[in-house]
Every structure is written in structure tokens, then in C-alpha cells.
Design a protein around this motif. Sequence first.
Motif, PDB file in Angstrom:
ATOM      1  N   ALA A   1       0.833  -1.204   0.000  1.00  0.00           N
ATOM      2  CA  ALA A   1       0.000   0.000   0.000  1.00  0.00           C
ATOM      3  C   ALA A   1       0.868   1.255   0.000  1.00  0.00           C
ATOM      4  O   ALA A   1       0.568   2.220  -0.727  1.00  0.00           O
ATOM      5  CB  ALA A   1      -0.932  -0.012   1.207  1.00  0.00           C
ATOM      6  N   LEU A   2       1.932   1.269   0.777  1.00  0.00           N
ATOM      7  CA  LEU A   2       2.820   2.434   0.776  1.00  0.00           C
ATOM      8  C   LEU A   2       3.475   2.638  -0.587  1.00  0.00           C
ATOM      9  O   LEU A   2       3.613   3.765  -1.058  1.00  0.00           O
ATOM     10  CB  LEU A   2       3.890   2.285   1.865  1.00  0.00           C
ATOM     11  N   GLY A   3       3.867   1.543  -1.222  1.00  0.00           N
ATOM     12  CA  GLY A   3       4.444   1.643  -2.560  1.00  0.00           C
ATOM     13  C   GLY A   3       3.447   2.182  -3.568  1.00  0.00           C
ATOM     14  O   GLY A   3       3.799   3.006  -4.421  1.00  0.00           O
ATOM     15  N   LEU A   4       2.205   1.719  -3.465  1.00  0.00           N
ATOM     16  CA  LEU A   4       1.176   2.215  -4.374  1.00  0.00           C
ATOM     17  C   LEU A   4       0.867   3.691  -4.140  1.00  0.00           C
ATOM     18  O   LEU A   4       0.675   4.454  -5.091  1.00  0.00           O
ATOM     19  CB  LEU A   4      -0.088   1.376  -4.249  1.00  0.00           C
ATOM     20  N   VAL A   5       0.820   4.102  -2.888  1.00  0.00           N
ATOM     21  CA  VAL A   5       0.582   5.524  -2.583  1.00  0.00           C
ATOM     22  C   VAL A   5       1.716   6.374  -3.134  1.00  0.00           C
ATOM     23  O   VAL A   5       1.494   7.438  -3.730  1.00  0.00           O
ATOM     24  CB  VAL A   5       0.411   5.733  -1.058  1.00  0.00           C
ATOM     25  N   LEU A   6       2.953   5.902  -2.971  1.00  0.00           N
ATOM     26  CA  LEU A   6       4.105   6.636  -3.496  1.00  0.00           C
ATOM     27  C   LEU A   6       4.047   6.718  -5.021  1.00  0.00           C
ATOM     28  O   LEU A   6       4.329   7.774  -5.603  1.00  0.00           O
ATOM     29  CB  LEU A   6       5.395   5.958  -3.045  1.00  0.00           C
ATOM     30  N   ALA A   7       3.645   5.618  -5.672  1.00  0.00           N
ATOM     31  CA  ALA A   7       3.530   5.625  -7.137  1.00  0.00           C
ATOM     32  C   ALA A   7       2.448   6.585  -7.602  1.00  0.00           C
ATOM     33  O   ALA A   7       2.615   7.302  -8.598  1.00  0.00           O
ATOM     34  CB  ALA A   7       3.250   4.213  -7.637  1.00  0.00           C
TER      35      ALA A   7
ATOM     36  N   VAL B   1       1.339   9.284  -5.980  1.00  0.00           N
ATOM     37  CA  VAL B   1       1.825  10.655  -5.740  1.00  0.00           C
ATOM     38  C   VAL B   1       2.818  11.048  -6.820  1.00  0.00           C
ATOM     39  O   VAL B   1       2.778  12.165  -7.343  1.00  0.00           O
ATOM     40  CB  VAL B   1       2.434  10.770  -4.328  1.00  0.00           C
ATOM     41  N   TRP B   2       3.717  10.131  -7.181  1.00  0.00           N
ATOM     42  CA  TRP B   2       4.694  10.424  -8.236  1.00  0.00           C
ATOM     43  C   TRP B   2       3.990  10.657  -9.581  1.00  0.00           C
ATOM     44  O   TRP B   2       4.337  11.577 -10.323  1.00  0.00           O
ATOM     45  CB  TRP B   2       5.696   9.288  -8.352  1.00  0.00           C
ATOM     46  N   ALA B   3       2.993   9.848  -9.897  1.00  0.00           N
ATOM     47  CA  ALA B   3       2.272  10.012 -11.158  1.00  0.00           C
ATOM     48  C   ALA B   3       1.517  11.342 -11.188  1.00  0.00           C
ATOM     49  O   ALA B   3       1.509  12.039 -12.212  1.00  0.00           O
ATOM     50  CB  ALA B   3       1.315   8.843 -11.368  1.00  0.00           C
ATOM     51  N   LEU B   4       0.887  11.709 -10.088  1.00  0.00           N
ATOM     52  CA  LEU B   4       0.181  12.999 -10.032  1.00  0.00           C
ATOM     53  C   LEU B   4       1.161  14.160 -10.166  1.00  0.00           C
ATOM     54  O   LEU B   4       0.864  15.162 -10.832  1.00  0.00           O
ATOM     55  CB  LEU B   4      -0.613  13.110  -8.734  1.00  0.00           C
ATOM     56  N   ARG B   5       2.307  14.032  -9.555  1.00  0.00           N
ATOM     57  CA  ARG B   5       3.324  15.079  -9.647  1.00  0.00           C
ATOM     58  C   ARG B   5       3.824  15.211 -11.083  1.00  0.00           C
ATOM     59  O   ARG B   5       3.994  16.326 -11.596  1.00  0.00           O
ATOM     60  CB  ARG B   5       4.465  14.725  -8.695  1.00  0.00           C
ATOM     61  N   ALA B   6       4.075  14.071 -11.743  1.00  0.00           N
ATOM     62  CA  ALA B   6       4.532  14.105 -13.136  1.00  0.00           C
ATOM     63  C   ALA B   6       3.439  14.670 -14.050  1.00  0.00           C
ATOM     64  O   ALA B   6       3.725  15.441 -14.970  1.00  0.00           O
ATOM     65  CB  ALA B   6       4.933  12.704 -13.585  1.00  0.00           C
ATOM     66  N   LEU B   7       2.191  14.285 -13.801  1.00  0.00           N
ATOM     67  CA  LEU B   7       1.074  14.800 -14.600  1.00  0.00           C
ATOM     68  C   LEU B   7       0.955  16.309 -14.430  1.00  0.00           C
ATOM     69  O   LEU B   7       0.775  17.044 -15.403  1.00  0.00           O
ATOM     70  CB  LEU B   7      -0.226  14.106 -14.196  1.00  0.00           C
ATOM     71  N   TRP B   8       1.061  16.795 -13.204  1.00  0.00           N
ATOM     72  CA  TRP B   8       0.971  18.232 -12.956  1.00  0.00           C
ATOM     73  C   TRP B   8       2.123  18.975 -13.630  1.00  0.00           C
ATOM     74  O   TRP B   8       1.934  20.052 -14.197  1.00  0.00           O
ATOM     75  CB  TRP B   8       0.976  18.501 -11.452  1.00  0.00           C
ATOM     76  N   ALA B   9       3.311  18.382 -13.624  1.00  0.00           N
ATOM     77  CA  ALA B   9       4.453  19.027 -14.281  1.00  0.00           C
ATOM     78  C   ALA B   9       4.226  19.101 -15.787  1.00  0.00           C
ATOM     79  O   ALA B   9       4.532  20.120 -16.417  1.00  0.00           O
ATOM     80  CB  ALA B   9       5.733  18.253 -13.966  1.00  0.00           C
ATOM     81  N   ARG B  10       3.680  18.060 -16.379  1.00  0.00           N
ATOM     82  CA  ARG B  10       3.409  18.084 -17.823  1.00  0.00           C
ATOM     83  C   ARG B  10       2.298  19.079 -18.174  1.00  0.00           C
ATOM     84  O   ARG B  10       2.361  19.753 -19.195  1.00  0.00           O
ATOM     85  CB  ARG B  10       3.048  16.704 -18.313  1.00  0.00           C
ATOM     86  N   LEU B  11       1.271  19.156 -17.317  1.00  0.00           N
ATOM     87  CA  LEU B  11       0.168  20.096 -17.591  1.00  0.00           C
ATOM     88  C   LEU B  11       0.625  21.545 -17.494  1.00  0.00           C
ATOM     89  O   LEU B  11       0.135  22.403 -18.224  1.00  0.00           O
ATOM     90  CB  LEU B  11      -0.983  19.844 -16.626  1.00  0.00           C
ATOM     91  N   THR B  12       1.539  21.822 -16.577  1.00  0.00           N
ATOM     92  CA  THR B  12       2.007  23.201 -16.406  1.00  0.00           C
ATOM     93  C   THR B  12       3.200  23.523 -17.293  1.00  0.00           C
ATOM     94  O   THR B  12       3.682  24.645 -17.286  1.00  0.00           O
ATOM     95  CB  THR B  12       2.378  23.465 -14.935  1.00  0.00           C
ATOM     96  N   GLY B  13       3.705  22.528 -18.035  1.00  0.00           N
ATOM     97  CA  GLY B  13       4.802  22.789 -18.968  1.00  0.00           C
ATOM     98  C   GLY B  13       6.178  22.757 -18.337  1.00  0.00           C
ATOM     99  O   GLY B  13       7.150  23.190 -18.956  1.00  0.00           O
ATOM    100  N   ARG B  14       6.281  22.268 -17.164  1.00  0.00           N
ATOM    101  CA  ARG B  14       7.592  22.173 -16.500  1.00  0.00           C
ATOM    102  C   ARG B  14       8.196  20.792 -16.752  1.00  0.00           C
ATOM    103  O   ARG B  14       7.472  19.836 -17.016  1.00  0.00           O
ATOM    104  CB  ARG B  14       7.434  22.385 -15.009  1.00  0.00           C
ATOM    105  N   PRO B  15       9.508  20.670 -16.629  1.00  0.00           N
ATOM    106  CA  PRO B  15      10.111  19.342 -16.775  1.00  0.00           C
ATOM    107  C   PRO B  15       9.820  18.479 -15.548  1.00  0.00           C
ATOM    108  O   PRO B  15       9.667  18.983 -14.436  1.00  0.00           O
ATOM    109  CB  PRO B  15      11.614  19.623 -16.897  1.00  0.00           C
ATOM    110  N   VAL B  16       9.725  17.180 -15.778  1.00  0.00           N
ATOM    111  CA  VAL B  16       9.489  16.250 -14.685  1.00  0.00           C
ATOM    112  C   VAL B  16      10.841  15.985 -14.021  1.00  0.00           C
ATOM    113  O   VAL B  16      11.725  15.394 -14.627  1.00  0.00           O
ATOM    114  CB  VAL B  16       8.872  14.933 -15.193  1.00  0.00           C
ATOM    115  N   THR B  17      10.980  16.451 -12.811  1.00  0.00           N
ATOM    116  CA  THR B  17      12.255  16.268 -12.102  1.00  0.00           C
ATOM    117  C   THR B  17      12.133  15.097 -11.131  1.00  0.00           C
ATOM    118  O   THR B  17      11.107  14.919 -10.471  1.00  0.00           O
ATOM    119  CB  THR B  17      12.632  17.541 -11.318  1.00  0.00           C
TER     120      THR B  17
END
Length: 130
Positions: free
Chosen positions: A30-36, A38-54
Motif C-alpha cells: 500500500a505504501l508503494g502504491l501511494v508513493l507511485a 503521488v509520483w504520477a500525479l506530480r509528473a502529470l501536474w508538471a506536464r500540464l504546467t509545462g515544467r520538466p518532470v524532475t
Amino acid sequence: MADFIALLIRWTFRAVLLLLGTVVFLVVLALGLVLAVVWALRALWARLTGRPVTPWVMPLDPRASWRMVYQRGQTRRASASAATGADVTDVTEMRETPGEWPESQFGRILPGEADMDITDVQPREPQRPL
């Protein structure tokens, strides 16, 4: 009857251990899935705002700990000399020629001893290991 109770206790203990192992596995999963997520949402937000995925990184500089220790030593030395009110003035400067070990490492060799021939050594047969 005693054999039946021992068998029952053994199987109960095994079931409890299996249950605890399953719970630990599910919690880590469950912790691994939550981390995944969160990472996917962060990457999606970076792509939507035009920033690089760091990537998430943990900055680790091995020099930082040595620098911290060195700076602590410097501040302690400075505070110790300030506390005494006087600087050290009776230190003599010692210089060694490059490529030589200090005399304190191997004992003192008197002048002329290094050139002497060794004559009291008797050859022996090598000993066998036990």
C-alpha cells in the motif's frame, strides 16, 4: 490429548505468523502504491504546467560531513584560544624532506647504523604449518 493441544498450538502459531506476514506485506504494498500515485500525479501536474518532470533526489554530498567536522574543530580551537587569552607562541617548525617517514614512526636510527652489515643472523629451515 497433550499431542492434540501441542498440534493446535503449533498450527495457531503458524497461522498468526502467516497473518502478520500478510499484514506487513500489504502495508508495504500500500505504501508503494501511494508513493507511485503521488509520483504520477506530480509528473502529470508538471506536464500540464509545462515544467520538466524532475526526479525526487536525496542530496548526498560526502564532503559535507567532513566540512562540518572541520568547521566545528576550527570554532572549538578558536574559542579555546580566545578563552585562554593568549595565542601559542612556543611552537618550533619541523620540516621533513619529501619522501621520508618521520623518525617517530619507526624509532630513532643513529647516523651510521643504516650502513652497518648484519652478521648475527643464522639461516633456518622454514617451519611447517600445524
